[in-house]
Design a protein around this motif. Structure first.
Motif, mmCIF file in Angstrom:
data_model
loop_
_atom_site.group_PDB
_atom_site.id
_atom_site.type_symbol
_atom_site.label_atom_id
_atom_site.label_comp_id
_atom_site.label_asym_id
_atom_site.label_seq_id
_atom_site.Cartn_x
_atom_site.Cartn_y
_atom_site.Cartn_z
ATOM 1 N N LEU A 185 -6.294 -9.730 -2.860
ATOM 2 C CA LEU A 185 -5.869 -10.967 -3.524
ATOM 3 C C LEU A 185 -6.934 -11.477 -4.489
ATOM 4 O O LEU A 185 -6.619 -12.152 -5.468
ATOM 5 C CB LEU A 185 -5.543 -12.042 -2.486
ATOM 6 C CG LEU A 185 -4.230 -11.840 -1.719
ATOM 7 C CD1 LEU A 185 -4.061 -12.902 -0.662
ATOM 8 C CD2 LEU A 185 -3.054 -11.844 -2.675
ATOM 9 N N SER A 186 -8.191 -11.138 -4.227
ATOM 10 C CA SER A 186 -9.246 -11.638 -5.110
ATOM 11 C C SER A 186 -9.137 -11.027 -6.508
ATOM 12 O O SER A 186 -9.801 -11.474 -7.437
ATOM 13 C CB SER A 186 -10.622 -11.350 -4.510
ATOM 14 O OG SER A 186 -10.917 -9.982 -4.624
ATOM 15 N N HIS A 187 -8.280 -10.002 -6.666
ATOM 16 C CA HIS A 187 -8.091 -9.413 -7.993
ATOM 17 C C HIS A 187 -7.122 -10.221 -8.859
ATOM 18 O O HIS A 187 -6.925 -9.897 -10.035
ATOM 19 C CB HIS A 187 -7.617 -7.967 -7.882
ATOM 20 C CG HIS A 187 -8.740 -7.012 -7.619
ATOM 21 N ND1 HIS A 187 -9.563 -6.550 -8.600
ATOM 22 C CD2 HIS A 187 -9.193 -6.470 -6.471
ATOM 23 C CE1 HIS A 187 -10.477 -5.744 -8.080
ATOM 24 N NE2 HIS A 187 -10.277 -5.699 -6.780
ATOM 25 N N ARG A 188 -6.481 -11.222 -8.248
ATOM 26 C CA ARG A 188 -5.603 -12.136 -8.981
ATOM 27 C C ARG A 188 -4.492 -11.437 -9.765
ATOM 28 O O ARG A 188 -4.202 -11.780 -10.904
ATOM 29 C CB ARG A 188 -6.425 -13.007 -9.947
ATOM 30 C CG ARG A 188 -7.409 -13.866 -9.198
ATOM 31 C CD ARG A 188 -8.328 -14.589 -10.127
ATOM 32 N NE ARG A 188 -9.221 -15.425 -9.338
ATOM 33 C CZ ARG A 188 -9.306 -16.758 -9.452
ATOM 34 N NH1 ARG A 188 -8.561 -17.387 -10.329
ATOM 35 N NH2 ARG A 188 -10.125 -17.440 -8.699
ATOM 36 N N ARG A 189 -3.934 -10.435 -9.163
ATOM 37 C CA ARG A 189 -2.763 -9.797 -9.768
ATOM 38 C C ARG A 189 -1.572 -10.065 -8.860
ATOM 39 O O ARG A 189 -1.750 -10.336 -7.675
ATOM 40 C CB ARG A 189 -2.972 -8.281 -9.859
ATOM 41 C CG ARG A 189 -4.006 -7.883 -10.871
ATOM 42 C CD ARG A 189 -4.134 -6.377 -10.907
ATOM 43 N NE ARG A 189 -5.358 -5.995 -11.597
ATOM 44 C CZ ARG A 189 -5.482 -5.917 -12.915
ATOM 45 N NH1 ARG A 189 -4.446 -6.200 -13.688
ATOM 46 N NH2 ARG A 189 -6.621 -5.583 -13.465
ATOM 47 N N PRO A 190 -0.345 -9.976 -9.415
ATOM 48 C CA PRO A 190 0.826 -10.119 -8.547
ATOM 49 C C PRO A 190 0.724 -9.122 -7.385
ATOM 50 O O PRO A 190 0.418 -7.957 -7.605
ATOM 51 C CB PRO A 190 2.001 -9.752 -9.461
ATOM 52 C CG PRO A 190 1.501 -10.011 -10.848
ATOM 53 C CD PRO A 190 0.021 -9.767 -10.812
ATOM 54 N N THR A 191 0.904 -9.627 -6.167
ATOM 55 C CA THR A 191 0.710 -8.781 -4.988
ATOM 56 C C THR A 191 1.831 -9.004 -3.997
ATOM 57 O O THR A 191 2.284 -10.133 -3.826
ATOM 58 C CB THR A 191 -0.640 -9.133 -4.309
ATOM 59 O OG1 THR A 191 -1.688 -8.982 -5.260
ATOM 60 C CG2 THR A 191 -0.922 -8.226 -3.130
ATOM 61 N N ILE A 192 2.311 -7.926 -3.373
ATOM 62 C CA ILE A 192 3.169 -8.120 -2.210
ATOM 63 C C ILE A 192 2.584 -7.337 -1.050
ATOM 64 O O ILE A 192 1.804 -6.404 -1.241
ATOM 65 C CB ILE A 192 4.652 -7.713 -2.443
ATOM 66 C CG1 ILE A 192 4.835 -6.196 -2.315
ATOM 67 C CG2 ILE A 192 5.176 -8.214 -3.750
ATOM 68 C CD1 ILE A 192 6.301 -5.849 -2.142
ATOM 69 N N LEU A 193 2.966 -7.759 0.150
ATOM 70 C CA LEU A 193 2.464 -7.087 1.347
ATOM 71 C C LEU A 193 3.624 -6.396 2.048
ATOM 72 O O LEU A 193 4.650 -7.018 2.325
ATOM 73 C CB LEU A 193 1.805 -8.108 2.277
ATOM 74 C CG LEU A 193 1.397 -7.605 3.669
ATOM 75 C CD1 LEU A 193 0.372 -6.496 3.573
ATOM 76 C CD2 LEU A 193 0.848 -8.750 4.519
ATOM 77 N N VAL A 194 3.467 -5.107 2.302
ATOM 78 C CA VAL A 194 4.459 -4.367 3.083
ATOM 79 C C VAL A 194 3.855 -4.085 4.447
ATOM 80 O O VAL A 194 2.806 -3.451 4.551
ATOM 81 C CB VAL A 194 4.854 -3.043 2.388
ATOM 82 C CG1 VAL A 194 5.841 -2.276 3.252
ATOM 83 C CG2 VAL A 194 5.442 -3.313 1.020
ATOM 84 N N LEU A 195 4.504 -4.604 5.479
ATOM 85 C CA LEU A 195 4.035 -4.366 6.847
ATOM 86 C C LEU A 195 4.770 -3.164 7.407
ATOM 87 O O LEU A 195 6.000 -3.179 7.495
ATOM 88 C CB LEU A 195 4.308 -5.581 7.728
ATOM 89 C CG LEU A 195 3.456 -6.813 7.474
ATOM 90 C CD1 LEU A 195 3.911 -7.938 8.396
ATOM 91 C CD2 LEU A 195 1.985 -6.494 7.711
ATOM 92 N N THR A 196 4.041 -2.136 7.777
ATOM 93 C CA THR A 196 4.693 -0.939 8.305
ATOM 94 C C THR A 196 4.695 -0.969 9.830
ATOM 95 O O THR A 196 3.964 -1.741 10.451
ATOM 96 C CB THR A 196 3.942 0.316 7.849
ATOM 97 O OG1 THR A 196 2.585 0.197 8.271
ATOM 98 C CG2 THR A 196 3.969 0.446 6.343
ATOM 99 N N MET A 197 5.524 -0.134 10.384
ATOM 100 C CA MET A 197 5.587 0.075 11.839
ATOM 101 C C MET A 197 5.875 -1.206 12.610
ATOM 102 O O MET A 197 5.323 -1.419 13.698
ATOM 103 C CB MET A 197 4.270 0.705 12.331
ATOM 104 C CG MET A 197 4.015 2.023 11.616
ATOM 105 S SD MET A 197 2.488 2.800 12.060
ATOM 106 C CE MET A 197 1.964 3.485 10.489
#
Lengths: 89, 639
Positions: B120-132
Motif C-alpha cells: 500500500l505504501s506504493h500508492r497504486r490502486p490495490t486489491i487483496l485476494v485472500l486464498t484458501m
C-alpha cells in the motif's frame, strides 16, 4: 522480587525455549538482529512457540503469526522470549 | 462505465502486478485468471523468470504480470529486488504497472498483511485476494472479508483458487482498476516494521481474525515424517521408490518407443531408394533422435515425482531434515531445493538459486549444481546399466540395477556436498546468511496444475530433442560418414563399414584423443561420443547408436545389444567390458558436458570465469576418478 521482575523482562534466549511452550518476544529487540526477522513479523510482544527440532537437532520449526517457519538455531541468537504463563499475573 | 472514467483510461492495455509470498497460492490464482495465455520469459538483463498473461475475457485489455514470491519488500535476494523495482517502475524495459493484486493466504493473515501494508505504501490502486478461505473454515476459524475491506479501504475477495470459487468476482474487478476504492490514508514509504505489525495486529483484532489452530492433518503427518528416526527412514524410502520407479515403471513405454524408432529406420531403408540421403535420414536423424526420445517416459516420471513432492509440501520437509547436513558443508537449507531440482536439470536448478539471498552461498550452490545427476545423464546411465549390470533382484522388489542407479545419484550428490565444503572453506569464505524456510501445510496438488508442470518440463526436453540433439545428430552423422575409406575388394560388408568409420572425420578425431582416454578404458569410439557429448550429455547415446548403426547397418538390433556384442576383431575381446562401463559412468557423474549449463552459469554469475573454472575442475575430477575406477576394476578382474 525486583530481581524476579528483572529476569522476566530480559526473558530467556529463544533457543532455550522448551518445545511446545508458547512465549512472547521481549521488548528489547537487539540491533544485531537481521531486519529480515522484523519483516517476518518477529516484533516485540509477538506470540510464538517452538514446534519441533529437525531430526538432526537443527534447524528448529517455529510457529509465529499462524505460519510455521524454520530457522537455524545459531541465527536466533539475540532473540529473547518470556514464557507466556509467566507474563500473566 | 462513466465518461470521466473512460477519459482517464489509457489506450494501452491495463497492466496489473500479482504480488504475494511464496506458498500463498499465487501460481494457482494466476493460472485461474489467465487460462492458458501465459507467456514465460526473463526480465531484461537479469534472469528472474517473468510470467505474464491476459486476463480471461478481457480481449487482451488487461495484462497480468506474475511477480516472484516474496515475504517482504526491500529484500536481499535477486527475486525480491525485482518485485521492488517493478512496483517502483524503475526496471528498465518494464512498463509501469497500473495496479497491484496482493495475494495472501487467508490462513496466515497475521503475517501476510505485513506485505500488504508495504504494498500500500506504493500508492497504486490495490486489491487483496485472500486464498484458501476454505481452509480457514475447515480449521474452525472465520474470515470477515467485508470487515477486512472496510479496515483496509481496498477491495478484498476471498477465493479458493483450484476450485474456481470467487475467481469470477476477481476477474470482474480486475477489468477496471480505475474504480477500486482506495484507502483514506496511505502508509509511509519507510515504515518501521514494529509499527507495521502493530497495524496488522490491530486490523486482525478489529475483524476478529484470530490465530488459527494448526492444521491437524499436517500436524499428524509431520509427527511421523519429521520424527527423529522415522523422518530419516521416510526420506530414504522416498528416494529409493523414486529411483526404482524411474527404472521399472518406465521400462514398457521405453521398449515401445525403442521398437517404433528401430522399426521406422528399417522401414525407411526398405522403402526409400538406397543412397546417402536415405542413410542420413534413417541412420542419422531417426536413430539419433529416437535414441534420446526413448527416455521421455523416464523424464516424465522424474518430473512428476519432483513436482508432486513439491506441491504436496514434502520438498520443504526434506530440506528441513537435511539442513544440518547442508550446514556442515557451508550451504543452507535454501540451497537444497535448487540442488534437488538439479536432479531434473541443472539449468532450472541454477536459476532457482536466486532465492538464496547471500551471494557467497548462491555462488557455491551454482558451482556444485552440475554434480547433481540431471535427467540428461539418465539416458547414459540407463543404457550402460541395462547393458552391463545384471538384472538381479537383491531384496524384495529392489533390484541390483536400481541400486547401482541410486549409487550413482548418491555419488553425484556427495561430490556436490564435498565440493561445496571445499569451496566454502577456501575460495568462498565468509559468514552464512539468515536462512529461513516455510513448512506449508500438506495440500493435495491439483491434478491440472501437476499435468501442466510436467508437460512444461517434458516439452522442454522434446524441444531439445528437436533442436540441439537433432542438429548434433545430423552433424555427427556427416562427420561419421565423410570421407569414406576406399573400397577394398574381398572385404565383408561389416569390415568395409568399420574401415569407413575409422577413416571418417569423427573417427580420426576419436583416434586423436585416444591416448588421453586410453588409461580410462575408453577406445576411440567412446572418444567420438565424448567429444559430441560436450554439447549435451544425452548426445553420447545417440552418437554411440549412430556409430554402431553406421558400422553395422544390416544387423542393428538396438544399442544395448550392439554394445554387448562389439568385439575387437584383432584381440577377439569385447570393447565394452564392465570395467569400461563403470569408468564411463563415473566420468559422466563428474564431467560438465552441457553447453546450456555453462551458458546459464555465465548469465547468473555475470562472467565466463566461473563456468570455465567449473568446466576445468569437473573435467580433471572426471579424468582422475575414471582412471581410478578403471584401474581398480581391471585389477579386480571385473572386465
Amino acid at each position: 522480587m525486583s530481581k524476579h521482575h528483572e529476569s522476566n523482562k530480559l526473558g530467556i534466549p529463544l533457543q532455550r525455549l522448551p518445545v511446545g511452550r508458547w512465549a512472547r518476544l521481549v521488548d528489547n529487540v537487539p540491533r544485531k538482529i537481521s531486519p529480515r526477522f522484523l519483516d517476518l513479523g518477529f516484533v516485540p510482544g509477538t506470540r510464538l512457540k517452538i514446534v519441533r527440532r529437525a531430526p538432526l537437532g537443527d534447524p528448529i520449526e517455529i510457529e509465529i503469526r499462524g505460519t510455521r517457519l524454520c530457522f537455524r538455531r545459531s541465527q536466533l541468537r539475540g532473540l529473547r522470549v518470556v514464557l507466556e504463563d509467566e507474563t500473566e499475573p | 462505465m462513466s465518461v470521466t472514467a473512460a477519459a482517464i483510461q489509457p489506450s494501452r492495455p491495463v497492466r496489473l502486478a500479482l504480488v504475494g509470498s511464496p506458498n500463498a497460492g499465487k501460481t494457482t490464482l494466476f493460472n485461474a485468471l489467465t487460462g492458458s495465455s501465459a507467456r514465460v520469459g526473463n526480465y531484461a538483463g537479469v534472469t528472474v523468470e517473468r510470467r505474464e498473461g491476459m486476463l480471461k475475457g478481457s480481449n487482451g485489455q488487461v495484462i497480468i504480470l506474475d511477480l516472484p514470491g516474496t515475504y517482504a519488500l526491500r529484500g536481499e535476494s535477486p527475486d525480491e529486488r525485482i518485485v521492488e523495482k517493478v512496483l517502483e517502475g524503475k526496471l528498465a524495459g518494464e512498463a509501469e504497472v497500473d495496479g497491484i493484486v496482493a495475494v495472501a493466504d487467508a490462513t496466515t493473515l497475521r503475517r501476510g498483511l505485513g506485505l500488504v501494508r508495504q504494498l500500500l505504501s506504493h500508492r497504486r490502486p490495490t486489491i487483496l485476494v485472500l486464498t484458501m478461505i476454505d481452509e480457514v473454515r475447515a480449521r474452525g476459524g472465520r474470515i470477515d472479508v467485508r470487515g477486512l475491506a472496510r479496515q483496509l479501504g481496498i477491495p478484498v475477495v476471498g477465493v479458493v483458487g483450484h476450485r474456481g470459487v470467487g475467481i469470477d468476482q476477481v476477474i470482474r474487478l480486475l477489468r477496471d482498476p480505475w474504480h477500486w476504492p482506495q484507502p483514506k490514508t496511505w502508509p509511509p514509504a519507510d515504515e518501521d516494521p514494529l509499527r507495521r505489525f502493530a497495524w496488522v495486529d490491530a486490523v486482525c483484532k478489529a475483524v476478529g481474525a484470530d490465530e488459527l489452530p494448526p492444521d491437524r492433518r499436517t500436524d499428524r503427518i509431520d509427527r511421523w515424517l519429521l520424527h527423529p528416526v522415522f523422518g530419516l527412514v521416510t526420506l530414504a524410502v522416498v528416494l529409493i521408490v523414486f529411483f526404482q520407479s524411474i527404472f521399472t515403471w518406465a521400462a514398457p513405454a521405453m521398449d515401445t518407443i525403442d521398437a517404433i524408432f528401430t522399426g521406422l529406420a528399417a522401414f525407411c531403408r526398405d522403402v526409400l531408394p538406397s543412397g546417402w540421403l536415405t542413410e542420413l535420414w534413417a541412420g542419422g536423424v531417426i536413430t539419433g533422435v529416437g535414441s534420446v526420445l526413448v527416455f521421455l517416459p523416464q523424464i516424465v516420471i522424474l518430473f512428476t515425482f519432483v513436482h508432486l513432492l513439491n506441491d504436496l509440501g514434502y520438498m520443504a520437509r526434506a530440506a528441513f531434515v537435511l539442513d544440518r547436513v547442508m550446514g556442515w558443508v557451508g550451504l543452507q537449507g535454501r540451497s537444497f531445493v535448487p540442488l534437488l531440482s538439479c536432479f531434473a536439470c541443472a539449468v532450472p536448478g541454477i536459476m532457482a538459486t536466486r532465492t538464496i539471498a547471500s551471494p557467497r552461498e548462491r555462488l557455491a550452490t551454482i558451482l556444485v549444481a552440475p554434480f547433481m545427476t540431471c535427467s540428461a545423464r539418465l539416458p547414459v546411465y540407463t543404457l550402460l546399466i541395462a547393458a552391463f549390470v545384471p538384472a538381479r533382484t537383491v531384496w524384495g522388489p529392489v533390484g541390483l540395477q536400481g541400486l547401482v542407479m541410486l549409487g550413482l545419484y548418491l555419488l553425484g550428490a556427495c561430490t556436490a556436498l564435498l565440493s561445496a565444503a571445499l569451496l566454502s572453506s577456501t575460495l568462498l569464505r565468509g559468514t552464512p546468511s539468515v536462512f529461513y524456510m516455510e513448512l506449508p501445510p500438506y495440500r493435495w496438488p491439483t491434478f491440472r496444475l501437476l499435468i501442466r508442470q510436467v508437460w512444461g518440463s517434458a516439452y522442454a526436453f522434446l524441444k531439445r530433442a528437436g533442436t540441439i540433439i537433432l542438429a548434433v545428430s545430423v552433424v555427427m552423422w556427416c562427420l561419421l560418414s565423410i570421407p569414406r575409406a576406399p573400397q577394398i575388394p574381398g572385404l565383408s560388408a561389416a569390415e568395409q563399414a568399420r574401415a569407413n568409420l575409422e577413416a571418417s572425420v569423427a573417427g580420426r578425431l576419436g583416434q586423436a584423443i585416444e591416448p588421453a582416454i586410453r588409461p580410462l578404458g575408453f577406445d576411440w569410439k567412446i572418444g567420438v561420443g565424448l567429444i559430441a557429448s560436450l554439447a549435451a550429455r544425452e548426445v553420447m547415446v545417440s552418437t554411440l547408436a549412430q556409430i554402431h548403426a553406421v558400422g553395422n547397418p544390416d544387423d542393428y538390433e538396438g544399442l544395448r545389444e550392439a554394445l554387448r556384442r562389439d568385439i575387437d576383431p584383432i584381440t577377439g575381446r569385447r570393447h565394452f567390458t564392465l570395467a569400461t562401463a563403470l569408468s564411463l559412468l563415473v566420468f559422466f557423474v563428474f564431467a560438465l558436458q552441457c553447453t546450456s549449463t555453462m551458458v546459464v552459469m555465465a548469465r547468473e554469475t555475470g562472467s565466463w570465469r566461473w563456468p570455465a573454472f567449473a568446466f576445468g575442475y569437473m573435467l580433471s575430477l572426471a579424468w582422475v576418478a575414471s582412471f581410478i575406477t578403471y584401474q581398480a576394476a581391471t585389477a579386480l578382474e571385473l572386465g
